[in-house]
Design a protein around this motif. Structure first.
Motif, mmCIF file in Angstrom:
data_model
loop_
_atom_site.group_PDB
_atom_site.id
_atom_site.type_symbol
_atom_site.label_atom_id
_atom_site.label_comp_id
_atom_site.label_asym_id
_atom_site.label_seq_id
_atom_site.Cartn_x
_atom_site.Cartn_y
_atom_site.Cartn_z
ATOM 1 N N PRO A 71 0.914 -1.197 0.008
ATOM 2 C CA PRO A 71 0.065 0.073 0.212
ATOM 3 C C PRO A 71 0.501 1.125 0.297
ATOM 4 O O PRO A 71 0.289 1.674 -0.979
ATOM 5 N N ASP A 72 2.308 1.653 0.990
ATOM 6 C CA ASP A 72 2.127 2.559 0.976
ATOM 7 C C ASP A 72 3.828 3.172 -0.405
ATOM 8 O O ASP A 72 4.565 3.570 -0.274
ATOM 9 N N ASP A 73 3.349 1.881 -1.522
ATOM 10 C CA ASP A 73 4.711 1.600 -2.390
ATOM 11 C C ASP A 73 4.305 2.793 -3.546
ATOM 12 O O ASP A 73 3.134 3.507 -3.397
ATOM 13 N N THR A 74 5.772 3.410 -3.895
ATOM 14 C CA THR A 74 5.943 4.469 -5.497
ATOM 15 C C THR A 74 5.553 3.569 -5.958
ATOM 16 O O THR A 74 7.135 2.445 -6.858
ATOM 17 N N LEU A 75 5.530 3.279 -7.060
ATOM 18 C CA LEU A 75 5.246 1.969 -8.590
ATOM 19 C C LEU A 75 6.063 2.894 -10.091
ATOM 20 O O LEU A 75 5.002 4.280 -10.160
ATOM 21 N N ILE A 76 7.075 2.320 -9.996
ATOM 22 C CA ILE A 76 7.297 3.630 -11.290
ATOM 23 C C ILE A 76 7.279 2.450 -12.440
ATOM 24 O O ILE A 76 7.516 1.925 -12.568
ATOM 25 N N ASP A 77 6.181 3.582 -13.656
ATOM 26 C CA ASP A 77 6.328 2.796 -14.919
ATOM 27 C C ASP A 77 6.804 3.128 -16.046
ATOM 28 O O ASP A 77 6.495 4.416 -16.309
ATOM 29 N N GLY A 132 16.155 12.450 -14.548
ATOM 30 C CA GLY A 132 16.976 12.036 -13.058
ATOM 31 C C GLY A 132 15.621 12.332 -11.778
ATOM 32 O O GLY A 132 14.395 12.514 -12.186
ATOM 33 N N GLY A 133 16.167 11.801 -10.590
ATOM 34 C CA GLY A 133 15.222 12.063 -9.933
ATOM 35 C C GLY A 133 14.113 11.330 -9.035
ATOM 36 O O GLY A 133 12.951 11.345 -8.621
ATOM 37 N N ILE A 134 14.040 9.819 -10.274
ATOM 38 C CA ILE A 134 12.643 9.344 -9.883
ATOM 39 C C ILE A 134 13.210 8.143 -8.920
ATOM 40 O O ILE A 134 13.748 7.449 -9.819
ATOM 41 N N GLU A 135 12.688 7.829 -8.071
ATOM 42 C CA GLU A 135 12.863 6.784 -7.159
ATOM 43 C C GLU A 135 11.583 6.256 -6.796
ATOM 44 O O GLU A 135 10.943 6.519 -6.412
ATOM 45 N N GLY A 136 11.509 4.483 -6.538
ATOM 46 C CA GLY A 136 10.454 4.101 -5.990
ATOM 47 C C GLY A 136 10.836 2.819 -5.573
ATOM 48 O O GLY A 136 11.690 2.315 -5.070
ATOM 49 N N GLU A 137 9.208 1.579 -4.956
ATOM 50 C CA GLU A 137 10.183 0.803 -4.164
ATOM 51 C C GLU A 137 10.045 -0.131 -5.909
ATOM 52 O O GLU A 137 10.734 -1.714 -5.705
ATOM 53 N N VAL A 138 8.981 -0.065 -6.484
ATOM 54 C CA VAL A 138 8.633 -1.201 -7.915
ATOM 55 C C VAL A 138 9.103 -0.658 -8.698
ATOM 56 O O VAL A 138 8.167 0.568 -9.046
ATOM 57 N N ALA A 139 9.481 -1.367 -10.192
ATOM 58 C CA ALA A 139 9.818 -0.952 -11.449
ATOM 59 C C ALA A 139 8.774 -1.539 -12.387
ATOM 60 O O ALA A 139 8.823 -2.545 -12.027
ATOM 61 N N LEU A 140 8.150 -1.142 -13.040
ATOM 62 C CA LEU A 140 7.528 -1.842 -14.307
ATOM 63 C C LEU A 140 8.020 -1.506 -15.592
ATOM 64 O O LEU A 140 8.132 -0.447 -15.548
ATOM 65 N N VAL A 141 8.387 -2.525 -16.272
ATOM 66 C CA VAL A 141 8.895 -2.300 -17.510
ATOM 67 C C VAL A 141 8.358 -3.516 -18.542
ATOM 68 O O VAL A 141 8.575 -3.854 -18.356
ATOM 69 N N ALA A 142 6.749 -3.010 -19.479
ATOM 70 C CA ALA A 142 6.364 -3.704 -20.220
ATOM 71 C C ALA A 142 6.570 -3.187 -21.568
ATOM 72 O O ALA A 142 6.069 -2.598 -21.868
ATOM 73 N N HIS A 143 7.125 -4.555 -22.286
ATOM 74 C CA HIS A 143 7.285 -4.474 -23.591
ATOM 75 C C HIS A 143 7.970 -2.776 -23.649
ATOM 76 O O HIS A 143 7.750 -2.531 -25.267
ATOM 77 N N ALA A 160 19.299 1.330 -9.712
ATOM 78 C CA ALA A 160 19.970 2.295 -8.878
ATOM 79 C C ALA A 160 18.461 3.755 -8.139
ATOM 80 O O ALA A 160 18.872 3.803 -6.948
ATOM 81 N N SER A 161 17.786 2.713 -8.734
ATOM 82 C CA SER A 161 16.479 4.037 -7.962
ATOM 83 C C SER A 161 15.093 3.298 -7.512
ATOM 84 O O SER A 161 14.559 4.132 -7.079
ATOM 85 N N ILE A 162 15.596 1.605 -8.305
ATOM 86 C CA ILE A 162 14.100 0.691 -7.495
ATOM 87 C C ILE A 162 14.135 -0.132 -5.900
ATOM 88 O O ILE A 162 15.802 -0.316 -6.178
ATOM 89 N N ARG A 163 13.828 0.172 -5.341
ATOM 90 C CA ARG A 163 14.271 -0.219 -3.517
ATOM 91 C C ARG A 163 13.545 -1.252 -3.744
ATOM 92 O O ARG A 163 14.765 -1.911 -2.485
ATOM 93 N N ARG A 164 13.120 -2.145 -4.123
ATOM 94 C CA ARG A 164 12.629 -3.075 -4.027
ATOM 95 C C ARG A 164 12.899 -4.191 -5.198
ATOM 96 O O ARG A 164 13.033 -5.243 -4.780
ATOM 97 N N ARG A 165 11.619 -4.097 -5.865
ATOM 98 C CA ARG A 165 11.379 -4.655 -6.392
ATOM 99 C C ARG A 165 11.811 -4.023 -8.063
ATOM 100 O O ARG A 165 10.894 -3.426 -7.912
ATOM 101 N N ILE A 166 11.944 -5.383 -9.138
ATOM 102 C CA ILE A 166 12.437 -4.727 -10.690
ATOM 103 C C ILE A 166 10.921 -5.647 -11.625
ATOM 104 O O ILE A 166 11.543 -6.553 -11.921
#
Length: 293
Positions: A71-77, A132-143, A160-166
């Motif tokens: 619930p507290d995650d920032t998701l970087i797409d 620059g300056g983009i960080e989060g807990e989870v990254a999604l990189v789709a297609h 370097a930018s994602i704290r938990r899972r890619i």
């Protein structure tokens, strides 16, 4: 969902995995530029195909991605376009940030979030390596990795930018490669293929990343090609898709339609849903994922 073998084909390390990956991307771009010319925004005119109802029920792919969120995650797409995959996940995390260089996709994103009244999603215009300056807990990189010209720095920045899972989402037959038989008809030469999951896994192995390859199941419906219910509709939709994707170049669309009609049974197959590309039949949605901790 099952884990797949990540063993590489013999001889695949003859040159570095990243050089092979980047070389395939470069060859595909060079071929496209030679035959069709370069576009300022390759997704202009196609962004609407990547809009989807963010309140729809989660399918198998989205459910698996959602299982990595808290619930507290920032998701970087990264390269998330109009938010087709990440906006349905906004209700399951604190914030969604989409980083994408396409102005057309940005317009599509804003239309969707305003209509759906999603307040915790933001579009960041720009390429991943340039932003620059983009960080989060989870990254999604789709297609997206099919088009990345320098894969190693791309992955390193994710690390370097994602704290938990890619989470990388790919297809067993990359969507850009599915046009191969149609491209050959139009241009009289083989399509220069983009790299797929095998090339990507080799890069990760080279970087010392211990990733899982997860088979989520049969590929979801294409976002870019509607399914023709009749043979005539199937031909028309393929020609329209080719025009929108911008790979026809100087080839007359009517001529492509004639060629598809002549080779119809070699190119398309009838299913319960309608006529599908032969290259799509049996394609699977795959996730390549690892922990950054």
């Amino acid at each position: 969902m099952t884990l797949l073998s990540t063993e590489k084909e013999p001889g695949s390390r003859a040159k570095s995995a990243s050089a092979r990956h980047d070389g395939m991307v470069a060859a595909n771009v060079a071929q496209h530029d030679r035959l069709a010319g370069r576009e300022e925004d390759a997704w202009a005119g196609r962004a609407g195909a990547f809009q989807a109802d963010p309140r729809r029920p989660l399918d198998a792919l989205l459910s698996k991605i959602a299982s990595y969120l808290q619930p507290d995650d920032t998701l970087i797409d990264v390269g998330g376009g109009a938010g087709r995959l990440s906006l349905p996940l906004a209700a399951r995390c604190r914030e969604v940030l989409i980083v994408d260089p396409s102005p057309a996709m940005g317009e599509g994103f804003h239309e969707i979030v305003e209509a759906a009244r999603i307040s915790n999603a933001r579009f960041v215009p720009g390429g991943w390596l340039e932003t620059g300056g983009i960080e989060g807990e989870v990254a999604l990189v789709a297609h997206v990795t099919y088009f990345v010209p320098a894969i190693t720095p791309f992955i390193q920045k994710l690390q370097a930018s994602i704290r938990r899972r890619i989470v990388l989402c790919v297809r067993s037959v990359p969507p850009p490669n599915q046009i191969g038989p149609f491209f050959r008809l139009a241009h009289g030469e083989e399509l220069a293929p983009v790299p797929g999951h095998k090339e990507l896994l080799a890069v990760l192995d080279e970087l010392g990343v211990a990733a899982e390859l997860i088979d989520v199941g049969p590929a979801a419906k294409s976002a870019t090609v509607a399914i023709g219910k009749t043979r005539e509709d199937a031909v028309r939709l393929e020609v329209e898709s080719a025009k929108k994707a911008g790979w026809l170049g100087a080839v007359n669309p009517a001529r492509l339609g004639q060629l598809i009609e002549q080779r119809f049974d070699d190119l398309l197959v009838e299913t319960e849903q309608g006529f599908l590309r032969q290259s799509v039949v049996g394609a699977r949605d795959l996730l390549i994922t690892w922990s950054t901790r």
